[in-house]
Design a protein around this motif. Sequence first.
Motif, mmCIF file in Angstrom:
data_model
loop_
_atom_site.group_PDB
_atom_site.id
_atom_site.type_symbol
_atom_site.label_atom_id
_atom_site.label_comp_id
_atom_site.label_asym_id
_atom_site.label_seq_id
_atom_site.Cartn_x
_atom_site.Cartn_y
_atom_site.Cartn_z
ATOM 1 N N PRO A 15 -4.866 1.827 1.779
ATOM 2 C CA PRO A 15 -4.402 3.018 1.041
ATOM 3 C C PRO A 15 -5.163 4.295 1.400
ATOM 4 N N ASP B 208 -3.414 7.588 2.951
ATOM 5 C CA ASP B 208 -3.500 8.891 2.310
ATOM 6 C C ASP B 208 -3.984 9.949 3.300
ATOM 7 N N GLY C 27 -3.030 3.450 -5.235
ATOM 8 C CA GLY C 27 -2.780 3.080 -3.845
ATOM 9 C C GLY C 27 -1.737 1.992 -3.666
ATOM 10 N N HIS D 174 0.836 -1.207 0.000
ATOM 11 C CA HIS D 174 0.000 0.000 0.000
ATOM 12 C C HIS D 174 0.867 1.252 0.000
ATOM 13 N N SER E 138 -1.638 6.502 -7.900
ATOM 14 C CA SER E 138 -3.073 6.809 -7.795
ATOM 15 C C SER E 138 -3.921 5.576 -7.502
ATOM 16 N N ALA F 287 0.780 5.860 -0.427
ATOM 17 C CA ALA F 287 0.157 7.168 -0.615
ATOM 18 C C ALA F 287 1.276 8.177 -0.835
#
Lengths: 401, 401
Positions: A210, A214, A76, A51, A74, A53
């Motif tokens: 993800p 983020d 993740g 994962h 984008s 970000a």
Amino acid sequence: MTTTPEAAAPAAPAVGVTAPAGFRAAGVTAGLKASGKPDLALVVNDGPLRHAAAVFTSNRVAAAPVHWSRQAVSDGRADAVVLNSGGANACTGPLGFQNTHATAEHVGAALGVSPGDVLVCSTGLIGEQLPMDKLLPGIDAAAAALAGGRGEDGGAAAATSIMTTDSVPKEAGFRGSGYSIGGMAKGAGMLAPGLATMLVVLTTDAAVEPAALDAALRAATRVSFDRTDSDGCMSTNDTVILLASGASGTAPGAAEFSAGLAAVCTDLAAQLIRDAEGAAHDITVRTFNAATEEDAEEVGRAVARSNLFKTAIFGRDPNWGRVLSAVGTTRAAFEPDRLNVAMNGVQICRDGGIGEDRSLVDLSGREVLVEIDLAAGDAEACIWTNDLTHEYVHENSAYSS
Amino acid sequence: MTTTPEAAAPAAPAVGVTAPAGFRAAGVTAGLKASGKPDLALVVNDGPLRHAAAVFTSNRVAAAPVHWSRQAVSDGRADAVVLNSGGANACTGPLGFQNTHATAEHVGAALGVSPGDVLVCSTGLIGEQLPMDKLLPGIDAAAAALAGGRGEDGGAAAATSIMTTDSVPKEAGFRGSGYSIGGMAKGAGMLAPGLATMLVVLTTDAAVEPAALDAALRAATRVSFDRTDSDGCMSTNDTVILLASGASGTAPGAAEFSAGLAAVCTDLAAQLIRDAEGAAHDITVRTFNAATEEDAEEVGRAVARSNLFKTAIFGRDPNWGRVLSAVGTTRAAFEPDRLNVAMNGVQICRDGGIGEDRSLVDLSGREVLVEIDLAAGDAEACIWTNDLTHEYVHENSAYSS
């Protein structure tokens, strides 16, 4: 020799990108830098999760690797990050983007992962093409040197090889209950000749989705790197990447993980400011009693970007008039005749006018705390900056001489 | 001695506030400056008209004289302007405002005019009270010294007495058909220790109504003083005043008068930039092919405020990457891969990428022209600025040392 297993196995590093389980890293000399110092780093996430970000510069003139990595992350997922110093690959047109693409392809082939899961970061002079004949073999060397975990600190090598005018490598770490977070950063506070970029890679062995990564990353950068304003100049290459391997098997709560991540980011941000070679003072501008946190941030940033204020601090002059004139340019809620300003604890401006004698302020040390009371609410924010010195002018004008 | 009347009467000065008919001025030493140099000026409008307009700093922390003069000029009339160097009277609380009021009262009594028709300007250190025991007698001395018209250049004395770190007095003039415009300014481009103010007084013997004066003044300052951006720092005291005596009996058309006024303002603004003691280069940032004039201005200002760009020019480094990274921080309409940048005529950036060799750019002279093609329309604007030098840091940090 016989030793107990415990004694034989050295501890994993406490800081850096290989402190969390599931990560390997390397730093090598590809020959991009004229100095012959290390200039290429790889960070690899061995999973089980991949994962990721990232946050990037908001500069609309973004470098080719920023365009690439923004797209690549984008979904993740990211399996690896390749970072080079010695060239920013910014303002380099279609060939520059092809070179970033080729870099990701080469890393993908070397590691057996998809190029679309390889993030790319570059730092160095804007407007020059990267020497791909040196960079691609450097990737092979870095892939061969990958190391991580107990006793093998590939993270330290990676942190060293992304340095530009940094005088020291920058690493940080956080230990949560059952998981850890590590990170490395480059950037020398005052931006140096043509090498105006902050690059950060953060890693964790926590199992975090993800979307949560983020959210935690944006929250952490907002109160750390975003509030580090050395000279107001925004790079074309700034990138902060967060990778999660899940190797600890621990899934921390969102609040706990966010707090740990913010601690690592704040630590790295402070290291960036402290390493400002051109600076003589580290300045914290704390704005409090603001109507909103945004107001406090705007006021702090206006003061931190005032060249008149920054040169005054260099001259050890507690010139609060320059603080007020910067505050006066903002849209924040305040009444001019209710403003209070203290420097290093001395209340030199009271109710918008003359307070204690300015000669009582001691600016001989490196740390300067400027406290601005807006008398308009109960929000606050800190901005971290430096003074404006002869060394800053020298470093940033010396490129061609 | 016998001479013809024409030979006996020397010409009125071609520049300065007493160049137009109907004005007298004086500059004296009141003792506000430790140096003993002239520090107090008076400009008097003898009419028959006493029309006036003014623009002031938009800094919300405005000095006491700005608050006073903004109110005093709001009826479109002013009989006199008193200006002092040696103290900004900013951040001085109720006592500071009382001192400005007392100054206007004293001028009114000395000249036999209403205090409400006396505008006040101050420049100097922020956060100190003015020594009124010196200032008020200085007003009497200035009133006694008033001179103007043919052969008596009180305007030059006034222009000299408002200097702070200016190395030369600044005057300009324009002759229309049947009327003239004159003006004086202070300000040394790079703002000096605690003395961060631009003051301008413009005079004309044209017969122009207050509303038309105001419109012409705002139009002229918008393309002159407002586009002079030396270090991005906004003063608490900036003031530009325009007085009309109507003594010529000529009522010029609005367009003609505006053009003449803009010429005088542009001349004075250029003198401010040229007198930047700390600067080694005078830089014009011309942004063209912009979607709007506002876009062009925003882009030019972003470049002019970039410390990295300004230090590069000081180092004679045609670092166009720093231009593009500043452009990228704006909201102006452009596509990054269509940007073009030229320095002193050499197209070093083409279509957002590498253009002609940067070694072809000669930055050894004082004048630098940076041309930014946004390829987004047909509007343009120029911003005038300086480089960022060791001298700037020295001048602005040396206050307390």
